[in-house]
Enzyme design. Structure first.
Site: not given
Length: 503
Positions: A101, A182, A206
């Site tokens: 990420k 996210s 998330s």
């Protein structure tokens, strides 16, 4: 000596792959290792396959922010040479490409920007703690995955899966559906077979939510099991780093590689180290793992399906399957404080997160080798050219952990004790079960773990998931339950977007 052998060894590997084939779609860590061992695949060949897949699909899906193709291919060449030289046993994630990420630092060519243009050009002095562990386990860092900007903490109303750097991520099953929360790019990339392994982070939903909507497996570890050093986080109390993959087995292999003490995140990782089982987590990939497990079903708060809906029918079937496999479902339980928890998330948790975010971000920025901005205030100044109602501004106005934040912490601790911890203890539960990410706040406020597994597809094709959660350190039980459920149901199917791919 090795540098002279590498070209010869790679030529031999290329000759081997010319006579064999490898199927990329739905490839797992195990199937990749089998292909390596059988001569059907090289590490370089695998990286090249994934790079072509990303080039084919990502212009539409926006799952990837940045690639380090040169670095990944160089790492793959070294891995090929090591394999052909033989010798010591290879590490568990040997040659497995990974997307991390875009809030996780990796030394080298990649930025870590949390989706923000303000951090383009920043370079970390070293890998994040989890990246160090991934590399030690043999993984090849391919690039960074897109996300909701600032981990969905820039401003209210910003679309899930959108950032200035990555654009708007799209659900590979139904492009008009949400990618959710996210870690969206990590889930999209895993779902669309752009890579076997991705890494996400979660504060409050998330990992769980994008995994649910993109039909992949997400593990949200107990806070502190995985290091947050070198990661842009919101809340040290709630943030955790975990794998997003297509199978429980792959996710567990990755979890085992990334847990452990890190002196750069000393307090949390030291405290959580007590939960790491001797012998690791793979031993709990037990096909009979549901047998004898007591699982709490809290219908009132979470199973809010219209009568006769597909979800009602599917979850009824899943519960029957779980019972047939020996699970004991303790039904119709209720968290008495669930409405208070939801209120606290919107008030006390938010106030605490605002203060923690400023402290965490400024600490992260201070450790970078180079950065165009030095503090949260610098990021706000950068964003002033494009003003937006912002949590960043609210966060900058805080002054650390004061009386307001301490009251919020005390309230959240009490809600944990009187909520999930009490209901688990009184009913002697091994886990709770909930649809999708519906229990995300219940699990977030106490730093509790969860595993999300594909459960079905709605009439419009949008995926939905089942989630098993528990108390801190309950990963072994959750793995047993999740693996047994996954193997019995085998719900996941590749997204339709792959039918249009030329790779």
């Amino acid at each position: 000596m090795l540098r002279y052998l590498v070209p010869l060894l790679l030529a031999a590997a290329a000759a081997t792959t010319a006579t064999a084939t490898f199927v990329l779609d739905e490839a797992t860590i195990e199937s990749i290792h089998r292909a390596f061992a059988g001569g059907a695949l090289t590490s370089r060949g695998l990286v090249e396959l994934y790079l072509r897949r990303i080039a084919s699909l990502d212009p539409a899906l926006h799952a990837v922010v940045e690639l380090d193709a040169d670095g990944a291919l160089a790492a793959a060449d070294r891995a090929d040479a090591a394999r052909l030289l033989g010798g010591a046993s290879l590490p568990p994630l040997h040659s497995i490409p990974v997307l991390i990420k875009d809030n996780i630092a990796a030394a080298g060519a990649l930025n870590a920007t949390a989706g923000s243009l303000a951090l383009v050009g920043s370079r970390p002095a070293r890998d994040a703690g989890v990246v160090e562990r991934l590399r030690s386990a043999g993984a090849v860092v391919l690039g960074t995955a897109s996300l909701s900007e600032w981990c969905n903490f820039r401003a209210p109303g910003v679309p899930a899966g959108w950032s200035p750097r990555g654009g708007q991520g799209l659900n590979p099953y139904v492009p008009s559906a949400t990618t959710c929360s996210s870690s969206s790019g990590s889930a999209i990339a895993a779902a669309a077979n752009m890579v076997a392994v991705t890494i996400g982070t979660e504060t409050d939903g998330s990992i769980m939510c994008p995994s649910s909507f993109n039909s992949v497996v997400g593990i949200k570890p107990t806070v502190g099991l995985t290091s947050r050093a070198g990661v842009i986080i919101i809340s040290p109390r709630m943030d955790t780093v975990g794998p997003i993959c297509r199978t429980v087995s792959d996710a567990v292999n990755v979890l085992e590689a990334i847990v452990g003490y890190d002196p750069r995140d000393a307090e949390a990782t030291h405290m959580a180290s007590q939960y790491i089982p001797e012998g690791g987590y793979r031993q709990f990939l037990n096909i009979n793992g549901l047998r004898g497990k007591r699982i709490g079903v809290m219908r009132k708060d979470f199973f809010l399906f219209p009568p006769g809906s597909i979800k009602e029918k599917v979850f009824g079937e899943h519960f029957d399957t779980m019972r047939q496999l020996g699970a004991i479902l303790v039904d119709n339980l209720e968290i008495p404080s669930m409405n208070v928890i939801n209120d606290a998330v919107q008030s006390g948790e938010r106030a605490l997160m605002l203060a923690e975010f400023k402290l965490s971000l400024n600490s992260y920025l201070s450790e970078l080798a180079t950065t165009p901005v030095k503090s949260l205030s610098g990021i706000i100044e950068f964003n002033d050219k494009h003003p937006v109602a912002s949590y960043l501004v609210q966060s900058e106005a805080t002054n650390g952990i004061g009386p307001t934040e301490e009251r919020a912490i005390a309230k959240l601790n009490k809600l944990c004790e009187e909520g999930l911890e009490k209901i688990m203890l009184v009913n002697q539960l091994d886990a709770i079960v909930a649809p999708g990410a519906s229990a995300h706040s219940l699990l977030a406020i106490g730093g509790y773990p969860a595993i999300t597994i594909p459960a079905g597809y709605a009439s419009d094709g949008v995926p939905f998931a089942i989630c098993f959660g528990g108390l801190k350190g309950s990963e072994p039980k959750l793995i047993e339950i999740s693996y047994s459920f996954e193997q019995a149901t085998k719900v996941r199917r590749p997204p339709p977007v792959l039918q249009h791919s030329s790779v």
